[in-house]
Design a protein around this motif. Structure first.
Motif, mmCIF file in Angstrom:
data_model
loop_
_atom_site.group_PDB
_atom_site.id
_atom_site.type_symbol
_atom_site.label_atom_id
_atom_site.label_comp_id
_atom_site.label_asym_id
_atom_site.label_seq_id
_atom_site.Cartn_x
_atom_site.Cartn_y
_atom_site.Cartn_z
ATOM 1 N N PRO A 150 11.825 8.067 -10.876
ATOM 2 C CA PRO A 150 13.203 8.585 -10.554
ATOM 3 C C PRO A 150 13.541 9.979 -9.395
ATOM 4 O O PRO A 150 14.354 10.930 -9.676
ATOM 5 C CB PRO A 150 14.477 8.152 -10.466
ATOM 6 C CG PRO A 150 14.225 8.754 -12.513
ATOM 7 C CD PRO A 150 12.459 8.058 -12.220
ATOM 8 N N VAL A 151 12.264 10.014 -9.004
ATOM 9 C CA VAL A 151 12.196 11.843 -8.769
ATOM 10 C C VAL A 151 11.670 11.790 -7.084
ATOM 11 O O VAL A 151 10.353 10.464 -6.640
ATOM 12 C CB VAL A 151 11.661 12.665 -9.563
ATOM 13 C CG1 VAL A 151 9.786 12.222 -9.757
ATOM 14 C CG2 VAL A 151 11.351 14.129 -8.944
ATOM 15 N N GLU A 211 8.273 5.568 -5.976
ATOM 16 C CA GLU A 211 9.739 6.450 -6.326
ATOM 17 C C GLU A 211 10.878 5.058 -6.624
ATOM 18 O O GLU A 211 10.753 3.798 -5.914
ATOM 19 C CB GLU A 211 10.175 7.507 -5.324
ATOM 20 C CG GLU A 211 10.865 7.763 -5.619
ATOM 21 C CD GLU A 211 12.048 8.572 -4.544
ATOM 22 O OE1 GLU A 211 13.140 9.174 -4.758
ATOM 23 O OE2 GLU A 211 11.169 9.162 -3.360
ATOM 24 N N SER A 213 14.766 3.689 -8.429
ATOM 25 C CA SER A 213 16.159 4.544 -8.435
ATOM 26 C C SER A 213 16.082 5.057 -9.911
ATOM 27 O O SER A 213 16.441 4.302 -11.011
ATOM 28 C CB SER A 213 17.027 3.066 -8.000
ATOM 29 O OG SER A 213 17.230 1.937 -9.023
ATOM 30 N N ILE A 214 17.619 5.819 -9.772
ATOM 31 C CA ILE A 214 17.741 5.964 -11.381
ATOM 32 C C ILE A 214 17.914 4.306 -12.418
ATOM 33 O O ILE A 214 17.522 4.881 -13.666
ATOM 34 C CB ILE A 214 18.588 7.088 -11.477
ATOM 35 C CG1 ILE A 214 19.524 7.899 -12.663
ATOM 36 C CG2 ILE A 214 20.098 6.210 -11.554
ATOM 37 C CD1 ILE A 214 18.032 8.163 -13.635
ATOM 38 N N LYS A 218 16.418 3.316 -15.676
ATOM 39 C CA LYS A 218 16.826 3.490 -17.849
ATOM 40 C C LYS A 218 16.502 1.743 -17.964
ATOM 41 O O LYS A 218 16.171 1.911 -19.069
ATOM 42 C CB LYS A 218 18.644 3.264 -17.229
ATOM 43 C CG LYS A 218 19.684 3.288 -18.473
ATOM 44 C CD LYS A 218 20.934 3.628 -17.986
ATOM 45 C CE LYS A 218 21.150 3.614 -19.833
ATOM 46 N NZ LYS A 218 22.613 4.262 -19.366
ATOM 47 N N MET A 235 17.118 10.747 -18.980
ATOM 48 C CA MET A 235 18.269 10.221 -17.745
ATOM 49 C C MET A 235 18.677 11.512 -17.055
ATOM 50 O O MET A 235 19.331 11.638 -16.374
ATOM 51 C CB MET A 235 18.883 9.641 -18.327
ATOM 52 C CG MET A 235 18.419 7.953 -18.526
ATOM 53 S SD MET A 235 18.273 6.979 -16.960
ATOM 54 C CE MET A 235 20.008 7.573 -16.361
ATOM 55 N N MET A 236 18.957 12.667 -18.240
ATOM 56 C CA MET A 236 19.891 13.767 -17.793
ATOM 57 C C MET A 236 18.258 14.665 -17.144
ATOM 58 O O MET A 236 18.715 16.027 -16.037
ATOM 59 C CB MET A 236 19.689 14.306 -19.009
ATOM 60 C CG MET A 236 20.324 15.755 -19.394
ATOM 61 S SD MET A 236 19.855 17.011 -18.839
ATOM 62 C CE MET A 236 18.699 17.460 -19.762
ATOM 63 N N PHE A 238 16.048 13.873 -14.959
ATOM 64 C CA PHE A 238 15.949 13.097 -13.918
ATOM 65 C C PHE A 238 16.598 13.309 -13.180
ATOM 66 O O PHE A 238 17.033 13.467 -12.025
ATOM 67 C CB PHE A 238 15.525 11.510 -13.942
ATOM 68 C CG PHE A 238 13.912 11.657 -14.361
ATOM 69 C CD1 PHE A 238 12.860 11.443 -14.102
ATOM 70 C CD2 PHE A 238 12.852 11.793 -15.540
ATOM 71 C CE1 PHE A 238 11.402 12.013 -13.825
ATOM 72 C CE2 PHE A 238 11.668 11.737 -16.203
ATOM 73 C CZ PHE A 238 10.793 11.961 -15.520
ATOM 74 N N THR A 239 18.278 13.371 -13.753
ATOM 75 C CA THR A 239 19.433 13.151 -12.538
ATOM 76 C C THR A 239 20.007 15.321 -12.683
ATOM 77 O O THR A 239 20.825 15.251 -11.465
ATOM 78 C CB THR A 239 20.347 12.320 -13.351
ATOM 79 O OG1 THR A 239 20.509 13.066 -15.031
ATOM 80 C CG2 THR A 239 19.683 10.894 -13.160
ATOM 81 N N GLU A 240 19.659 15.659 -13.450
ATOM 82 C CA GLU A 240 20.170 17.022 -13.324
ATOM 83 C C GLU A 240 19.296 17.990 -13.026
ATOM 84 O O GLU A 240 18.436 18.198 -12.218
ATOM 85 C CB GLU A 240 20.945 17.532 -14.244
ATOM 86 C CG GLU A 240 22.299 16.748 -14.753
ATOM 87 C CD GLU A 240 22.640 16.885 -15.403
ATOM 88 O OE1 GLU A 240 22.584 17.841 -16.971
ATOM 89 O OE2 GLU A 240 23.849 15.456 -16.398
ATOM 90 N N ASP A 243 16.537 19.138 -9.792
ATOM 91 C CA ASP A 243 17.249 18.853 -8.786
ATOM 92 C C ASP A 243 17.067 19.594 -7.600
ATOM 93 O O ASP A 243 17.491 20.228 -6.914
ATOM 94 C CB ASP A 243 18.456 19.133 -8.853
ATOM 95 C CG ASP A 243 19.015 20.311 -9.428
ATOM 96 O OD1 ASP A 243 18.012 21.070 -10.277
ATOM 97 O OD2 ASP A 243 19.825 20.575 -10.040
#
Length: 281
Positions: A150-151, A211, A213-214, A218, A235-236, A238-240, A243
């Motif tokens: 997811p990036v 690519e 989705s998050i 998961k 998860m952290m 790739f979501t934070e 960025d």
């Protein structure tokens, strides 16, 4: 390196069977320096979740490489590292080298606690490991021919674990590195799609980047039965962390080692030559 009574005390390598710890232990052993591996399966046993095991692991050692599993972003990791550093100093183990993560506020809190402990510290604040593609959670994706993450077009200056190990060995054995924070990156930015393309070229295989989705990411981690703490960590990240905050190269490798950082192309070619990614199709 000259042998002395001090030199013959072992160096404790926490996570000594992992990507960086294994390399550090091998290098130190090659220099004729005794090593103690800190892990649950070692003797004496070391377990981050059981502070009662820490003193036995530290007893009689002269320095320690501090690597928290699975990552310093795990809740409570910074306090654990701070408590370990204080115990080490109290037991006369002042030289501490901390493996830290780039762009991670929780990791930087752990750095501060080590710095405040009274230790002779060195911090290695690292970007994403190149070896995640060959020795960690991305290996299966590469083998499948599809790296689905997811990036998007975020550049990451992937760092070679061999550079981290070289810097750690230098910091554990040379007083000149005391009190230094080295931010370790590779020499250039690559997106994950570009990294997959580099591996494809090195192997001669068709390896695609997709690519996703998050949510799908998961679900895939859970389906693969990854441990819950590792799922949370990824998860952290790739979501934070991914960025764009780390989308720049720094000179920590050259400052620590006096030479350029290893390039991703060289890593991919060397890893492909081992056969870890399978034969060319």
């Amino acid at each position: 390196m000259t042998a002395s009574q001090h030199d013959m005390k072992p160096i404790l390598i926490l996570g000594g069977t992992g990507k960086t710890g294994r390399r550090i232990a091998e290098q130190l052993a090659a220099h004729g320096l005794p090593v103690r591996i800190g892990s649950r399966s070692a003797t004496p046993s070391f377990d981050w979740e059981d502070p009662k095991t820490w003193a036995a692991a530290l007893d009689g050692v002269r320095a320690a490489y501090v690597c928290y599993y699975p990552d310093l972003t795990v809740p409570g990791a910074d306090e654990a590292v701070g408590a370990f550093a204080q115990l080490a100093v109290a037991m006369g183990v002042k030289r501490l080298v901390l493996l830290s993560g780039r762009g991670e506020p929780a990791a930087q809190r752990a750095e501060e606690l080590v710095q405040q402990s009274g230790a002779d510290w060195t911090i290695l604040r690292c970007s994403w490991f190149m070896q995640n593609f060959s020795e960690s959670f991305l290996l299966d994706a590469v083998l499948s021919g599809e790296v689905a993450l997811p990036v998007g077009a975020v550049g990451e200056p992937f760092v070679d674990c061999d550079d981290i190990a070289d810097a750690a060995v230098a910091a554990l054995t040379d007083d000149r590195h005391i009190g230094h924070l080295y931010e370790l990156t590779g020499p250039r930015l690559l997106t994950f799609a570009e990294a997959a393309a580099e591996i494809a070229r090195a192997t001669g295989r068709d390896i695609r980047f997709v690519e996703i989705s998050i949510g799908d990411f998961k679900a895939g981690l859970i389906a693969a039965q990854l441990p819950e703490d590792l799922v949370g960590l990824l998860m952290m990240l790739f979501t934070e962390v991914l960025d764009g905050r780390n989308q720049h190269v720094v000179d920590g490798v050259s400052r620590a080692l006096g030479r350029p950082a290893r390039d991703f192309t060289d890593y991919a070619n060397n890893a492909a030559a081992t056969g870890i990614w399978g034969e060319a199709q």
